[in-house]
Design a protein around this motif. Sequence first.
Motif, PDB file in Angstrom:
ATOM      1  N   VAL A  38       0.850  -1.187   0.000  1.00 43.62           N
ATOM      2  CA  VAL A  38       0.000   0.000   0.000  1.00 43.62           C
ATOM      3  C   VAL A  38       0.889   1.242   0.000  1.00 43.62           C
ATOM      4  O   VAL A  38       1.853   1.331   0.777  1.00 43.62           O
ATOM      5  CB  VAL A  38      -0.938   0.013   1.234  1.00 43.62           C
ATOM      6  CG1 VAL A  38      -1.751   1.303   1.291  1.00 43.62           C
ATOM      7  CG2 VAL A  38      -1.858  -1.200   1.196  1.00 43.62           C
ATOM      8  N   ALA A  39       0.581   2.191  -0.865  1.00 44.47           N
ATOM      9  CA  ALA A  39       1.371   3.415  -0.966  1.00 44.47           C
ATOM     10  C   ALA A  39       1.223   4.266   0.292  1.00 44.47           C
ATOM     11  O   ALA A  39       0.163   4.296   0.917  1.00 44.47           O
ATOM     12  CB  ALA A  39       0.943   4.215  -2.193  1.00 44.47           C
ATOM     13  N   SER A  40       2.275   4.966   0.658  1.00 45.44           N
ATOM     14  CA  SER A  40       2.255   5.866   1.806  1.00 45.44           C
ATOM     15  C   SER A  40       1.575   7.176   1.421  1.00 45.44           C
ATOM     16  O   SER A  40       1.922   7.790   0.406  1.00 45.44           O
ATOM     17  CB  SER A  40       3.685   6.136   2.270  1.00 45.44           C
ATOM     18  OG  SER A  40       3.716   7.070   3.325  1.00 45.44           O
ATOM     19  N   VAL A  41       0.606   7.595   2.232  1.00 47.72           N
ATOM     20  CA  VAL A  41      -0.158   8.809   1.942  1.00 47.72           C
ATOM     21  C   VAL A  41      -0.173   9.719   3.166  1.00 47.72           C
ATOM     22  O   VAL A  41      -0.492   9.289   4.276  1.00 47.72           O
ATOM     23  CB  VAL A  41      -1.607   8.477   1.521  1.00 47.72           C
ATOM     24  CG1 VAL A  41      -2.441   9.749   1.390  1.00 47.72           C
ATOM     25  CG2 VAL A  41      -1.617   7.698   0.214  1.00 47.72           C
ATOM     26  N   ASN A  64      -0.240   8.244   6.963  1.00 53.14           N
ATOM     27  CA  ASN A  64      -0.825   6.904   6.821  1.00 53.14           C
ATOM     28  C   ASN A  64      -1.886   6.570   7.860  1.00 53.14           C
ATOM     29  O   ASN A  64      -2.471   5.486   7.802  1.00 53.14           O
ATOM     30  CB  ASN A  64       0.263   5.814   6.845  1.00 53.14           C
ATOM     31  CG  ASN A  64       1.196   5.913   5.667  1.00 53.14           C
ATOM     32  OD1 ASN A  64       0.757   6.082   4.536  1.00 53.14           O
ATOM     33  ND2 ASN A  64       2.492   5.828   5.928  1.00 53.14           N
ATOM     34  N   ALA A  65      -2.155   7.469   8.792  1.00 56.13           N
ATOM     35  CA  ALA A  65      -3.211   7.216   9.766  1.00 56.13           C
ATOM     36  C   ALA A  65      -4.569   7.479   9.128  1.00 56.13           C
ATOM     37  O   ALA A  65      -4.758   8.472   8.421  1.00 56.13           O
ATOM     38  CB  ALA A  65      -3.033   8.101  10.993  1.00 56.13           C
ATOM     39  N   ALA A  66      -5.521   6.595   9.378  1.00 54.69           N
ATOM     40  CA  ALA A  66      -6.874   6.775   8.840  1.00 54.69           C
ATOM     41  C   ALA A  66      -7.465   8.092   9.339  1.00 54.69           C
ATOM     42  O   ALA A  66      -7.279   8.462  10.499  1.00 54.69           O
ATOM     43  CB  ALA A  66      -7.760   5.608   9.249  1.00 54.69           C
ATOM     44  N   VAL A  67      -8.169   8.793   8.451  1.00 55.47           N
ATOM     45  CA  VAL A  67      -8.745  10.101   8.774  1.00 55.47           C
ATOM     46  C   VAL A  67     -10.262   9.996   8.792  1.00 55.47           C
ATOM     47  O   VAL A  67     -10.868   9.477   7.846  1.00 55.47           O
ATOM     48  CB  VAL A  67      -8.317  11.167   7.746  1.00 55.47           C
ATOM     49  CG1 VAL A  67      -8.862  12.541   8.145  1.00 55.47           C
ATOM     50  CG2 VAL A  67      -6.799  11.207   7.602  1.00 55.47           C
ATOM     51  N   GLN A 176      -5.414   4.553   3.868  1.00 55.62           N
ATOM     52  CA  GLN A 176      -6.274   3.376   4.010  1.00 55.62           C
ATOM     53  C   GLN A 176      -7.080   3.463   5.303  1.00 55.62           C
ATOM     54  O   GLN A 176      -6.558   3.847   6.347  1.00 55.62           O
ATOM     55  CB  GLN A 176      -5.422   2.114   4.005  1.00 55.62           C
ATOM     56  CG  GLN A 176      -6.205   0.812   4.077  1.00 55.62           C
ATOM     57  CD  GLN A 176      -5.284  -0.396   4.064  1.00 55.62           C
ATOM     58  OE1 GLN A 176      -4.060  -0.280   4.195  1.00 55.62           O
ATOM     59  NE2 GLN A 176      -5.859  -1.571   3.902  1.00 55.62           N
ATOM     60  N   GLY A 177      -8.363   3.131   5.220  1.00 55.94           N
ATOM     61  CA  GLY A 177      -9.228   3.132   6.397  1.00 55.94           C
ATOM     62  C   GLY A 177      -9.916   4.446   6.676  1.00 55.94           C
ATOM     63  O   GLY A 177     -10.738   4.529   7.602  1.00 55.94           O
ATOM     64  N   SER A 178      -9.633   5.481   5.886  1.00 59.23           N
ATOM     65  CA  SER A 178     -10.276   6.781   6.094  1.00 59.23           C
ATOM     66  C   SER A 178     -11.762   6.692   5.780  1.00 59.23           C
ATOM     67  O   SER A 178     -12.207   5.842   5.003  1.00 59.23           O
ATOM     68  CB  SER A 178      -9.617   7.847   5.211  1.00 59.23           C
ATOM     69  OG  SER A 178      -8.273   8.057   5.576  1.00 59.23           O
ATOM     70  N   THR A 179     -12.546   7.586   6.398  1.00 58.44           N
ATOM     71  CA  THR A 179     -13.991   7.587   6.208  1.00 58.44           C
ATOM     72  C   THR A 179     -14.505   8.993   5.954  1.00 58.44           C
ATOM     73  O   THR A 179     -13.995   9.973   6.494  1.00 58.44           O
ATOM     74  CB  THR A 179     -14.708   7.015   7.449  1.00 58.44           C
ATOM     75  OG1 THR A 179     -14.275   7.732   8.616  1.00 58.44           O
ATOM     76  CG2 THR A 179     -14.409   5.542   7.626  1.00 58.44           C
ATOM     77  N   SER A 188     -22.508   6.150  -3.305  1.00 60.57           N
ATOM     78  CA  SER A 188     -21.805   5.357  -2.296  1.00 60.57           C
ATOM     79  C   SER A 188     -20.701   6.185  -1.651  1.00 60.57           C
ATOM     80  O   SER A 188     -20.015   6.967  -2.306  1.00 60.57           O
ATOM     81  CB  SER A 188     -21.191   4.113  -2.949  1.00 60.57           C
ATOM     82  OG  SER A 188     -20.339   3.448  -2.026  1.00 60.57           O
ATOM     83  N   SER A 189     -20.535   5.987  -0.352  1.00 65.13           N
ATOM     84  CA  SER A 189     -19.484   6.684   0.382  1.00 65.13           C
ATOM     85  C   SER A 189     -18.273   5.789   0.635  1.00 65.13           C
ATOM     86  O   SER A 189     -17.373   6.154   1.389  1.00 65.13           O
ATOM     87  CB  SER A 189     -20.018   7.207   1.719  1.00 65.13           C
ATOM     88  OG  SER A 189     -20.435   6.129   2.547  1.00 65.13           O
ATOM     89  N   GLY A 190     -18.265   4.626   0.016  1.00 64.31           N
ATOM     90  CA  GLY A 190     -17.168   3.692   0.233  1.00 64.31           C
ATOM     91  C   GLY A 190     -15.851   4.198  -0.329  1.00 64.31           C
ATOM     92  O   GLY A 190     -15.813   5.023  -1.250  1.00 64.31           O
ATOM     93  N   ILE A 191     -14.762   3.685   0.224  1.00 63.20           N
ATOM     94  CA  ILE A 191     -13.436   4.033  -0.265  1.00 63.20           C
ATOM     95  C   ILE A 191     -13.106   3.125  -1.442  1.00 63.20           C
ATOM     96  O   ILE A 191     -13.566   1.987  -1.525  1.00 63.20           O
ATOM     97  CB  ILE A 191     -12.399   3.906   0.879  1.00 63.20           C
ATOM     98  CG1 ILE A 191     -11.159   4.740   0.595  1.00 63.20           C
ATOM     99  CG2 ILE A 191     -12.076   2.460   1.181  1.00 63.20           C
ATOM    100  CD1 ILE A 191     -10.265   4.927   1.813  1.00 63.20           C
ATOM    101  N   ILE A 192     -12.322   3.640  -2.385  1.00 61.61           N
ATOM    102  CA  ILE A 192     -12.037   2.942  -3.634  1.00 61.61           C
ATOM    103  C   ILE A 192     -10.538   2.690  -3.737  1.00 61.61           C
ATOM    104  O   ILE A 192      -9.727   3.514  -3.309  1.00 61.61           O
ATOM    105  CB  ILE A 192     -12.533   3.781  -4.838  1.00 61.61           C
ATOM    106  CG1 ILE A 192     -14.045   3.977  -4.742  1.00 61.61           C
ATOM    107  CG2 ILE A 192     -12.174   3.114  -6.162  1.00 61.61           C
ATOM    108  CD1 ILE A 192     -14.590   4.955  -5.747  1.00 61.61           C
TER     109      ILE A 192
END
Length: 310
Positions: A38-41, A64-67, A176-179, A188-192
């Motif tokens: 997974v790429a670092s963001v 990289n922490a989910a937001v 990853q894991g952000s909402t 849809s509000s899902g992450i892609i």
Amino acid sequence: MKKFKILLVSVALGVSMFACNDDDNESKEIYDPNTAAVASVDRFSAAAGHLQVRTTTNGLPAANAAVNFDQGPFITKGLGPSGQHVAYYNFDVQSTTPAPIWVLYHEGESTPVSGQLNIIDVLPGENGYNDFWQIVKVTVPADYQANEVASYDEINSRGYKQETTSTLVNCPVVPQGSTASLRLNGESSGIIRGWYKEKVVYYFTFGEKALTVTSGKVPVSPIYVSFNINPDANNANSGPASGFVTEDGSTQTHNVVATLPSDAAYSPLWSVSAYDNADFDKVNNIATAVSATSVGQGLANVNCPIVSIP
């Protein structure tokens, strides 16, 4: 990263299996998004952020922490042109120059290759990144299998035809894991998931209004805001750093957007102008916002998709 292989064997009817040789076998290597790195963001680094830059005291999430974008300072309650209440996310300053996103289509087909992740080549903080992406249509052969390619370099090395379209999408890349749970029109509000240089990236999409590039640029629409401290070039704590003025005991601002997604001129990229906070109580729609005393025009272009109109 490693690919896994799909082995396709074709044996003509009535021909002995022992007659087959290496030329009868076709091996395709496929990238697996379920096992890929997974790429670092980091949207809040000094390189990526403008209004939202992490400090030791402001509590913005680590790299990289989910937001959770459903909490402040990432969502704002504002007003529509007629004074209706709206809510919009805050994805910080963005350029009017879109970044390319590559979408793959089988030759002769009008829908993207099923299962293929879209491909980007820049991340937040890298030169040329933008939440707003201009779709580049990539034509692949009929026997192409999803995720044979996972980078822009591979698209080029294979010589696939590329066609830059006028279609624009608002897809902020996030950890990853952000909402971000709010959307208009049942979207849809899902992450892609997507690909970035053979690594997986995650992004939201906001489709409250179909967007197209205008003369090669992301269109903008006006928004009028009021800060707790009016912008002052000699005061680093003024303007955005001071936060928006809100109604007493509430998070409701009198930030007024000039357009709604139902309007032809709507864009989630807002050109920010500020009005004097002394006029806050007088501002309740676009007419009163425009007539209020200006303390700064065209201060920044910010990505703030409207996601709620109660």
